[in-house]
Write an enzyme that holds these catalytic residues in place. Structure first.
Site, PDB file in Angstrom:
ATOM      1  N   GLY A 111      -9.065 -55.037 -21.097  1.00 14.33           N
ATOM      2  CA  GLY A 111      -7.885 -54.889 -21.342  1.00 14.33           C
ATOM      3  C   GLY A 111      -7.124 -55.041 -19.817  1.00 14.33           C
ATOM      4  O   GLY A 111      -6.149 -54.468 -19.246  1.00 14.33           O
TER       5      GLY A 111
ATOM      6  N   LEU B 195      -1.413 -51.159 -18.201  1.00 19.29           N
ATOM      7  CA  LEU B 195      -1.898 -50.053 -17.562  1.00 19.29           C
ATOM      8  C   LEU B 195      -2.865 -50.945 -16.258  1.00 19.29           C
ATOM      9  O   LEU B 195      -2.709 -50.232 -15.088  1.00 19.29           O
ATOM     10  CB  LEU B 195      -2.832 -49.192 -18.188  1.00 19.29           C
ATOM     11  CG  LEU B 195      -3.331 -47.895 -17.433  1.00 19.29           C
ATOM     12  CD1 LEU B 195      -2.159 -46.867 -17.218  1.00 19.29           C
ATOM     13  CD2 LEU B 195      -4.607 -47.227 -18.183  1.00 19.29           C
TER      14      LEU B 195
ATOM     15  N   LYS C 290      -3.671 -36.532  -9.927  1.00 20.66           N
ATOM     16  CA  LYS C 290      -2.748 -36.255  -9.129  1.00 20.66           C
ATOM     17  C   LYS C 290      -2.863 -35.385  -8.007  1.00 20.66           C
ATOM     18  O   LYS C 290      -3.501 -34.263  -8.522  1.00 20.66           O
ATOM     19  CB  LYS C 290      -1.373 -35.696 -10.144  1.00 20.66           C
ATOM     20  CG  LYS C 290      -1.055 -36.790 -11.323  1.00 20.66           C
ATOM     21  CD  LYS C 290       0.253 -37.179 -11.180  1.00 20.66           C
ATOM     22  CE  LYS C 290       0.712 -38.181 -12.232  1.00 20.66           C
ATOM     23  NZ  LYS C 290       1.578 -39.055 -11.746  1.00 20.66           N
TER      24      LYS C 290
ATOM     25  N   HIS D  48      -1.998 -33.556 -20.585  1.00 20.77           N
ATOM     26  CA  HIS D  48      -1.629 -33.334 -19.177  1.00 20.77           C
ATOM     27  C   HIS D  48      -1.174 -31.884 -18.662  1.00 20.77           C
ATOM     28  O   HIS D  48      -1.796 -31.013 -17.838  1.00 20.77           O
ATOM     29  CB  HIS D  48      -0.585 -34.118 -18.775  1.00 20.77           C
ATOM     30  CG  HIS D  48      -0.610 -35.322 -19.007  1.00 20.77           C
ATOM     31  ND1 HIS D  48      -1.532 -36.099 -18.833  1.00 20.77           N
ATOM     32  CD2 HIS D  48       0.231 -36.549 -19.193  1.00 20.77           C
ATOM     33  CE1 HIS D  48      -1.688 -37.552 -18.990  1.00 20.77           C
ATOM     34  NE2 HIS D  48      -0.286 -37.726 -19.240  1.00 20.77           N
TER      35      HIS D  48
ATOM     36  N   TRP E 130      -2.039   1.927 -41.418  1.00 23.67           N
ATOM     37  CA  TRP E 130      -3.022   1.889 -42.458  1.00 23.67           C
ATOM     38  C   TRP E 130      -2.812   0.426 -43.060  1.00 23.67           C
ATOM     39  O   TRP E 130      -1.612  -0.199 -42.700  1.00 23.67           O
ATOM     40  CB  TRP E 130      -2.756   2.882 -43.678  1.00 23.67           C
ATOM     41  CG  TRP E 130      -2.912   4.205 -43.353  1.00 23.67           C
ATOM     42  CD1 TRP E 130      -2.001   4.916 -42.754  1.00 23.67           C
ATOM     43  CD2 TRP E 130      -4.079   5.093 -43.185  1.00 23.67           C
ATOM     44  NE1 TRP E 130      -2.387   6.355 -42.505  1.00 23.67           N
ATOM     45  CE2 TRP E 130      -3.907   6.442 -42.717  1.00 23.67           C
ATOM     46  CE3 TRP E 130      -5.366   4.754 -43.562  1.00 23.67           C
ATOM     47  CZ2 TRP E 130      -4.765   7.297 -42.804  1.00 23.67           C
ATOM     48  CZ3 TRP E 130      -6.285   5.791 -43.556  1.00 23.67           C
ATOM     49  CH2 TRP E 130      -5.737   7.106 -43.171  1.00 23.67           C
TER      50      TRP E 130
HETATM   51  C1  BG6 Z   1       1.460 -40.698 -20.001  1.00 26.21           C
HETATM   52  C2  BG6 Z   1       2.310 -40.937 -21.379  1.00 26.21           C
HETATM   53  O1  BG6 Z   1       0.324 -40.120 -20.226  1.00 26.21           O
HETATM   54  O2  BG6 Z   1       2.349 -40.057 -18.895  1.00 26.21           O
HETATM   55  C3  BG6 Z   1       3.779 -41.346 -21.087  1.00 26.21           C
HETATM   56  O3  BG6 Z   1       1.806 -41.644 -22.411  1.00 26.21           O
HETATM   57  C4  BG6 Z   1       4.294 -40.717 -19.743  1.00 26.21           C
HETATM   58  O4  BG6 Z   1       4.583 -41.139 -21.962  1.00 26.21           O
HETATM   59  C5  BG6 Z   1       3.267 -40.725 -18.491  1.00 26.21           C
HETATM   60  O5  BG6 Z   1       5.526 -41.544 -19.243  1.00 26.21           O
HETATM   61  C6  BG6 Z   1       3.875 -40.047 -17.124  1.00 26.21           C
HETATM   62  O6  BG6 Z   1       2.943 -40.411 -16.173  1.00 26.21           O
HETATM   63  P1  BG6 Z   1       3.551 -40.171 -14.646  1.00 26.21           P
HETATM   64  O7  BG6 Z   1       2.352 -40.566 -13.854  1.00 26.21           O
HETATM   65  O8  BG6 Z   1       4.412 -41.281 -14.756  1.00 26.21           O
HETATM   66  O9  BG6 Z   1       3.971 -38.958 -14.578  1.00 26.21           O
END
Ligand code: BG6
Length: 804
Positions: A44, A49, A220, A279, A630
């Site tokens: 991909g 991404l 993060k 998350h 009860w």
């Molecule tokens: C992704 C979600 O996992 O996280 C998205 O699918 C969301 O909908 C994104 O916008 C947010 O990530 P970040 O890193 O921009 O806070």
């Protein structure tokens, strides 16, 4: 002469030698492990991404590792034909950048090297994968390299996983001694079942240790710092990180973007599956888990996470609120080509109240909130501490930064918001934290900058020395085989087990509409009360027309009427429950005044849950200390089973009130390690207990329900047990699982001083009508046999059950 071995003669010297040899050996082993060639295949490679994060992350990996014993090749792969694919990949690689402190010339040189090592290839058929493997082997031979391993990054939709996985497993595994790592991006299923199916499928191609499921929030910096922070500040936090000191925890991820352009994905997932299930849940476990002794042990961290999942209290409809930004449905109509009348129920905003039922966290609300099209972009975890201080002097004399009367909080600021960068903030009136000095540094705020209503100067504030993107951190962890930042199969399934019942129960709920951005005002503000979360504001009618539902609760009074010749109370659910709870309290107070105790028999099932919650949170004058509880009936499952009526009572009532434990009388369905065996005489034992403690075996109040087939307690139609005769308690058979039940008999119920029957919901409408017309026919409709011989019967029905 017997010559002693060296170890006996000079134990000290021997020990030193052993250590030296071991160190050398480990050094050798490590060095050997570190050498070799790594092939990274990005599947991909021309997708979103990859363009946004993955190529930059791979470049960063190269910058970090180049010259440290490894050689690399990067294969960007996609379905696109070679020429076009090469063009697209070149575009994706155009904007690679180096860290700010790197000299431009050095950066250009390394970028050039990286581009030379990165090749596009079309990977479409099983044959393409075989060729890829052959090409890697050929390169290794030509350049005389030892293979260290291969990383396959699946940045492709999950429906493509199985075919690719099969091809990799059958023809693209590295040779002996080298590792394989496969990396997956969410979604990992849609619910527990689909996640399990996907996991089983992937598990047939790869070993657990080969799989890396990415949750990019674990990369993060502020999130990755939660455990190290807890570890390095153990001394200060040991006494504080618990229910006695923490008032609440907020785990928040707000976004300003909406779902436009991604509706086909979003419509199927919605915010709970997209953000909360993964998350925010991962963050929750990092905050709530028992801290392992060694936080750098992946195995220990993962084990502790799993334990936390086991302590999470089950969610129910009342644990969540949902919203949807107003433009969503029209975007969905456009993107999915739906007709004009299409309205989506997909939530784009959700707040969920989670409780962790263990000794550390019992009673502490964890609020998880996320939404699209909100007023600001920000993510944070905020641990707010109770404040037990009282400052005698007027506020103007408080030490501005350190007064014990100022709010006390610890914030892991994930990003964006007012601060604009990741940070860890600790109120100065708590303690001065310790953070790793090489990677985190103290920050001074801009003048006037406020966080959570306080100037930044109120906090010890730290931010990363170098801000790094989550993907570059995770790619480095994958490269180094650090698994603690990834989701294991067990972890994934535990999370879905937790979320799936809530998702099922919300599937047909209508989310509250909100305008989006700043216009949303306080429409989505939340408040929690006991186990319930609700919007603080009532639903404004103009935003949310509900066709077909002309009547509003305020149009009705609580209706006083008769049903089957007994008093009937009918109202909207909330009002009905609160009326029933008040009536029970009044009965209890009267019984305690007269007899010193109150014997209450309660049914299980879903209808009484709201009542239990109401009693637990709204009735502080209830004489719990003198109440005996009860069970009206019980399912033949262990009392710890979530299906057990006792569990429902425990979860929604007992754990919140103070009933002396010797006044609690669960039904003995589990004796001698078996369930409801006749020979164990559980029913007779319960009957004896009732006779011994309840005068004349006459309960002060029995709470019953009514099933859609006319059953009550666990007395079912066409099953004679318990409908008449001498027995007070009986074993019965239910048409639904679990089939075996224990129940109070009709004659015992009818001895009660008062019987309340609670009937709620539209599904009960038909039986309510039917039973209103029939006479005394307990064999067909056991509920029709409820008629206390000298006590009172009162029906409590909500409008849906009564009026339809
Ligand atoms: C992704 C979600 O996992 O996280 C998205 O699918 C969301 O909908 C994104 O916008 C947010 O990530 P970040 O890193 O921009 O806070």
């Amino acid at each position: 002469m017997v010559v002693q071995p060296l170890s006996n003669r000079c134990p000290g010297l021997w020990k030193m030698l052993t250590v030296a040899v071991c160190v050398a050996l480990v050094g050798c082993l490590q060095a050997q492990e570190l050498r070799g060639h790594v092939s990274i295949i990005l599947l991909g490679a021309t997708g979103d991404l990859a363009k946004k994060y993955l190529w930059q992350g791979l470049f960063q990996l190269y910058l970090d590792e180049v010259g440290k014993d490894h050689s690399f090749s990067f294969h960007g792969a996609a379905l696109t034909a070679p020429e076009r694919g090469r063009e697209l990949m070149a575009k994706a690689l155009e904007s690679l950048s180096c860290p700010g402190d790197m000299a431009p010339s050095h950066c250009a040189e390394l970028k050039d090297q990286f581009l030379r090592l990165s090749q596009y290839r079309q990977l479409k058929t099983a044959e393409d994968y075989r060729t890829l493997s052959k090409d890697i082997e050929a390169q290794l031979r030509q350049e005389d390299l030892r293979e260290a391993g291969r990383i396959f990054y699946f940045s492709v939709p999950p429906f493509a996983y199985a075919d690719i996985a099969r091809s990799i497993n059958s023809s693209c595994r590295p040779g002996p001694g080298a590792w394989l790592r496969v990396v997956f991006e969410k979604p990992f299923g849609h619910d527990h079942l689909s996640a399990q199916q996907l996991a089983t499928e992937l598990g047939s191609f790869f070993q657990e240790e080969e799989m890396y499921r990415v949750d990019h929030y674990l990369g993060k910096q502020a999130v990755a710092q939660i455990l190290p922070f807890r570890d390095q500040n153990r001394r200060a936090l040991d006494g504080l990180w618990n229910r006695h000191h923490v008032e609440r925890v907020e785990i928040i991820m707000k976004e300003t973007v909406d779902a436009e352009g991604r509706i086909s994905f979003y419509e199927e997932y919605g915010v709970i599956r997209d953000i909360l299930q993964n998350h925010l849940t991962e963050i929750l476990t990092l905050v709530a888990m028992e801290l392992p002794l060694n936080v750098s042990s992946s195995a220990a961290v993962l084990q502790h996470k799993l334990q936390t999942f086991r302590s999470l209290r089950g969610l129910h409809k009342g644990s969540a609120v949902m919203g949807q930004y107003q433009a969503y449905s029209s975007q969905a109509r456009r993107e999915l080509q739906k007709p004009e009348g299409f309205y989506s129920l997909t939530p784009t905003f959700a707040g969920v109240l989670v409780h962790v039922d263990n000794l550390r966290w019992e009673g502490v609300p964890f609020t998880l909130v996320s939404g699209k099209a909100l007023d600001e972009r920000v993510g944070y975890v905020r641990v707010l501490f109770k404040n037990q201080a009282f400052c005698v002097q007027h506020e103007r004399h408080w030490a501005p930064e350190q007064s014990p009367c100022l709010p006390r909080q610890i914030i892991f600021h994930i990003g964006h918001g007012e601060l604009g960068h990741p940070a860890v903030l600790v109120s100065r009136n708590l303690f001065r934290p310790s953070l790793p000095a090489h990677s985190w540094t103290e920050v001074q705020g801009r003048p006037g900058l406020q966080v959570f209503g306080r100037p930044l100067s109120d906090f010890y504030a730290y931010s990363p020395v170098r801000e790094r993107d989550a993907y570059s951190i995770l790619l480095s962890h994958i490269f180094h085989g650090r698994k603690e930042s990834f989701i294991t199969t067990e972890n994934l399934l535990a999370s879905w087990i937790f979320w799936t019942p809530l998702l099922d129960s919300l599937a047909h709920e209508v989310p509250r509409l909100y305008p989006g951005g700043a216009d949303t005002g306080s429409l989505l503000d939340l408040e929690f009360n006991g186990g319930h979360l609700s919007f603080s504001q009532h639903q404004p009618e103009q935003l949310f027309p509900r066709p077909g539902l002309a009547l509003k609760p305020s149009d009705f009074q609580v209706l006083g009427a008769r049903y089957r010749e007994s008093p009937l109370v009918s109202a909207w659910p909330e009002e009905l429950i609160s009326r029933l709870a008040s009536d029970i309290e009044a009965t209890a107070l009267q019984a305690v005044r007269r007899f010193g105790k109150f014997h209450l028999a309660l049914s299980g099932g879903s209808s009484p849950i709201a009542l239990f919650q109401q009693l637990a949170t709204g009735h502080y004058g209830f004489p719990w200390a003198h109440t005996h509880l009860w069970l009206v009936d019980e399912r033949c499952v262990p009392l710890s089973d979530p299906d057990s009526n006792f569990q429902g009572l425990q979860a929604h009532l007992l754990q919140h009130v103070r009933v002396p434990y010797y006044n609690i009388h669960p039904m003995p369905v589990h004796l001698r390690q078996r369930l409801c065996a006749e020979e164990d005489q559980g029913a007779q034992t319960y009957a004896r207990e009732i006779s011994a403690l309840v005068a004349n075996s006459s309960f002060d109040l029995v709470l019953l329900g009514m099933g859609t087939d006319g059953h009550t307690a666990s007395l079912f139609p066409q099953s004679p047990a318990g409908l008449d005769g001498e027995q007070l308690v009986v074993l019965t058979h239910s048409p639904l699982r679990p089939h075996q039940r224990m129940s109070l008999s009709l004659p015992l119920i009818n001895r009660a001083k008062k019987v309340a029957v609670l009937v709620m919901g539209r599904t009960k409408r038909e039986i309510t009508m039917l039973v209103s017309r029939v006479g005394h026919e307990p064999k067909k409709w056991p509920i029709s046999g409820v008629l206390p011989s000298s006590g009172q019967l009162v029906w409590y029905m909500d409008y849906e059950a009564f009026l339809g």
